[in-house]
Design a protein around this motif. Sequence first.
Motif, PDB file in Angstrom:
ATOM      1  N   GLY A   1       0.757  -1.116   0.195  1.00  0.00           N
ATOM      2  CA  GLY A   1       0.109  -0.120   0.151  1.00  0.00           C
ATOM      3  C   GLY A   1       0.977   1.387   0.063  1.00  0.00           C
ATOM      4  O   GLY A   1       2.101   1.322  -0.159  1.00  0.00           O
TER       5      GLY A   1
ATOM      6  N   CYS B   1      -3.815  -3.289  -1.482  1.00  0.00           N
ATOM      7  CA  CYS B   1      -4.194  -1.725  -1.235  1.00  0.00           C
ATOM      8  C   CYS B   1      -4.021  -1.017  -2.440  1.00  0.00           C
ATOM      9  O   CYS B   1      -4.396  -1.254  -3.655  1.00  0.00           O
ATOM     10  CB  CYS B   1      -4.109  -1.231  -0.232  1.00  0.00           C
ATOM     11  N   ARG B   2      -2.974  -0.319  -2.445  1.00  0.00           N
ATOM     12  CA  ARG B   2      -2.369   0.461  -3.587  1.00  0.00           C
ATOM     13  C   ARG B   2      -2.004  -0.377  -4.638  1.00  0.00           C
ATOM     14  O   ARG B   2      -2.140  -0.338  -6.071  1.00  0.00           O
ATOM     15  CB  ARG B   2      -1.154   1.571  -3.147  1.00  0.00           C
TER      16      ARG B   2
ATOM     17  N   GLN C   1      -4.693  -1.565  -6.687  1.00  0.00           N
ATOM     18  CA  GLN C   1      -5.221  -0.693  -7.653  1.00  0.00           C
ATOM     19  C   GLN C   1      -4.283  -0.556  -8.668  1.00  0.00           C
ATOM     20  O   GLN C   1      -4.502  -0.267  -9.948  1.00  0.00           O
ATOM     21  CB  GLN C   1      -5.283   0.538  -7.037  1.00  0.00           C
TER      22      GLN C   1
ATOM     23  N   HIS D   1     -14.612   3.695   4.438  1.00  0.00           N
ATOM     24  CA  HIS D   1     -13.599   3.083   3.985  1.00  0.00           C
ATOM     25  C   HIS D   1     -12.054   3.519   4.375  1.00  0.00           C
ATOM     26  O   HIS D   1     -11.108   2.726   4.143  1.00  0.00           O
ATOM     27  CB  HIS D   1     -13.458   3.021   2.527  1.00  0.00           C
TER      28      HIS D   1
ATOM     29  N   SER E   1      -9.807  -1.514   6.547  1.00  0.00           N
ATOM     30  CA  SER E   1     -10.227  -0.534   5.663  1.00  0.00           C
ATOM     31  C   SER E   1      -9.334   0.749   5.723  1.00  0.00           C
ATOM     32  O   SER E   1      -9.828   1.473   6.525  1.00  0.00           O
ATOM     33  CB  SER E   1     -11.957  -0.369   5.349  1.00  0.00           C
ATOM     34  N   TYR E   2      -8.501   0.902   4.826  1.00  0.00           N
ATOM     35  CA  TYR E   2      -7.633   2.149   4.971  1.00  0.00           C
ATOM     36  C   TYR E   2      -7.355   2.616   3.389  1.00  0.00           C
ATOM     37  O   TYR E   2      -6.435   2.703   2.980  1.00  0.00           O
ATOM     38  CB  TYR E   2      -6.290   1.689   5.526  1.00  0.00           C
ATOM     39  N   HIS E   3      -8.613   2.633   2.871  1.00  0.00           N
ATOM     40  CA  HIS E   3      -8.329   3.524   1.237  1.00  0.00           C
ATOM     41  C   HIS E   3      -9.270   4.378   1.200  1.00  0.00           C
ATOM     42  O   HIS E   3     -10.530   4.275   1.667  1.00  0.00           O
ATOM     43  CB  HIS E   3      -8.481   2.352   0.455  1.00  0.00           C
TER      44      HIS E   3
ATOM     45  N   GLU F   1     -13.103  -5.435  -3.920  1.00  0.00           N
ATOM     46  CA  GLU F   1     -12.277  -5.551  -2.815  1.00  0.00           C
ATOM     47  C   GLU F   1     -11.123  -6.467  -3.207  1.00  0.00           C
ATOM     48  O   GLU F   1     -10.103  -6.807  -2.510  1.00  0.00           O
ATOM     49  CB  GLU F   1     -12.880  -6.126  -1.602  1.00  0.00           C
TER      50      GLU F   1
ATOM     51  N   GLN G   1      -8.113  -5.277  -1.658  1.00  0.00           N
ATOM     52  CA  GLN G   1      -8.074  -3.589  -1.245  1.00  0.00           C
ATOM     53  C   GLN G   1      -7.955  -3.397   0.240  1.00  0.00           C
ATOM     54  O   GLN G   1      -7.242  -2.459   0.603  1.00  0.00           O
ATOM     55  CB  GLN G   1      -9.517  -3.278  -1.630  1.00  0.00           C
ATOM     56  N   TRP G   2      -8.056  -4.465   0.785  1.00  0.00           N
ATOM     57  CA  TRP G   2      -7.856  -4.215   2.175  1.00  0.00           C
ATOM     58  C   TRP G   2      -6.445  -4.533   2.639  1.00  0.00           C
ATOM     59  O   TRP G   2      -5.527  -4.881   1.877  1.00  0.00           O
ATOM     60  CB  TRP G   2      -8.823  -5.059   3.192  1.00  0.00           C
ATOM     61  N   HIS G   3      -6.094  -4.473   4.125  1.00  0.00           N
ATOM     62  CA  HIS G   3      -4.558  -4.528   4.363  1.00  0.00           C
ATOM     63  C   HIS G   3      -4.570  -6.173   5.214  1.00  0.00           C
ATOM     64  O   HIS G   3      -4.685  -6.049   6.574  1.00  0.00           O
ATOM     65  CB  HIS G   3      -4.192  -3.598   5.138  1.00  0.00           C
TER      66      HIS G   3
END
Length: 257
Positions: free
Chosen positions: A76, A122-123, A126, A151, A186-188, A211, A225-227
């Motif tokens: 991320g 996460c990043r 994406q 989120h 959730s950290y986005h 996700e 998408q999550w961590h």
Amino acid sequence: MYPKILITSFKIPTEKMGEQYKLEGVEFSLVTQDYSEALSMAGALPMIMPYIESRSEDEQYIREFLDEVDGVVLPGGSDIDPALYNSYPQKYLGNISPERDRWELKILQMAMEMKKPILGICRGFQLLNILYGGSLKVDVCGNNADSKIPHMALMVPKYYKTHKLEIKENTRLARVFAGEEVAVNSYHHQAVDKVGDGLKVSAVAPDGFVEGIEDPNYPYLVGVQWHPEMMAANDPVQLNLFKDFVEFVNQARKENK
């Protein structure tokens, strides 16, 4: 021998951290410790790769780095340059590092040419979507948010389960979690908009945001998408994702000997 997993790190300029450590003029390579801990718990050796500006166009240098590892984790971090998905800077876009984006995309493309197993978080998730021709929502947490789910849940511990997931059938994640009820942190503040060509959606949040993605035609390419690395020490279900990745890497390594 333990499999070696490359984790990309990123450059932090001196104005971000130098004054804090009384090291003005010094730049830093940064990646959070949880990635290394989770991979270690799953049975791998984490190998951190810094961004090296002087070698940013040197494909032979990057290839030799990749030759030394058995898999790649894209972690991320900051927002991605909207120019990479035919958009432009908009309100609520966070800090971007176009140099990091292009460096990690080059690593990703070369790793895929070499058929290295890949996990994007996460990043990194994406960035995988963008490589496949997908796009992002620039912000999903501002005043015009599409969802009531927070989120970018910075107000809770990193391992806190912010929302549940719907895991899609006949996907890698369905095998990883094997019928478990999965809830994630959730950290986005950005999210997948158009899913990249050739990618399969493997998980969605209750509000419909993507996700999880995977490429069913690539040996192992999974993005989330999550961590999970922040949850793995407290949640065996989340550790399973890293175990699955490392087990695949191990098997592929044995078959290639």
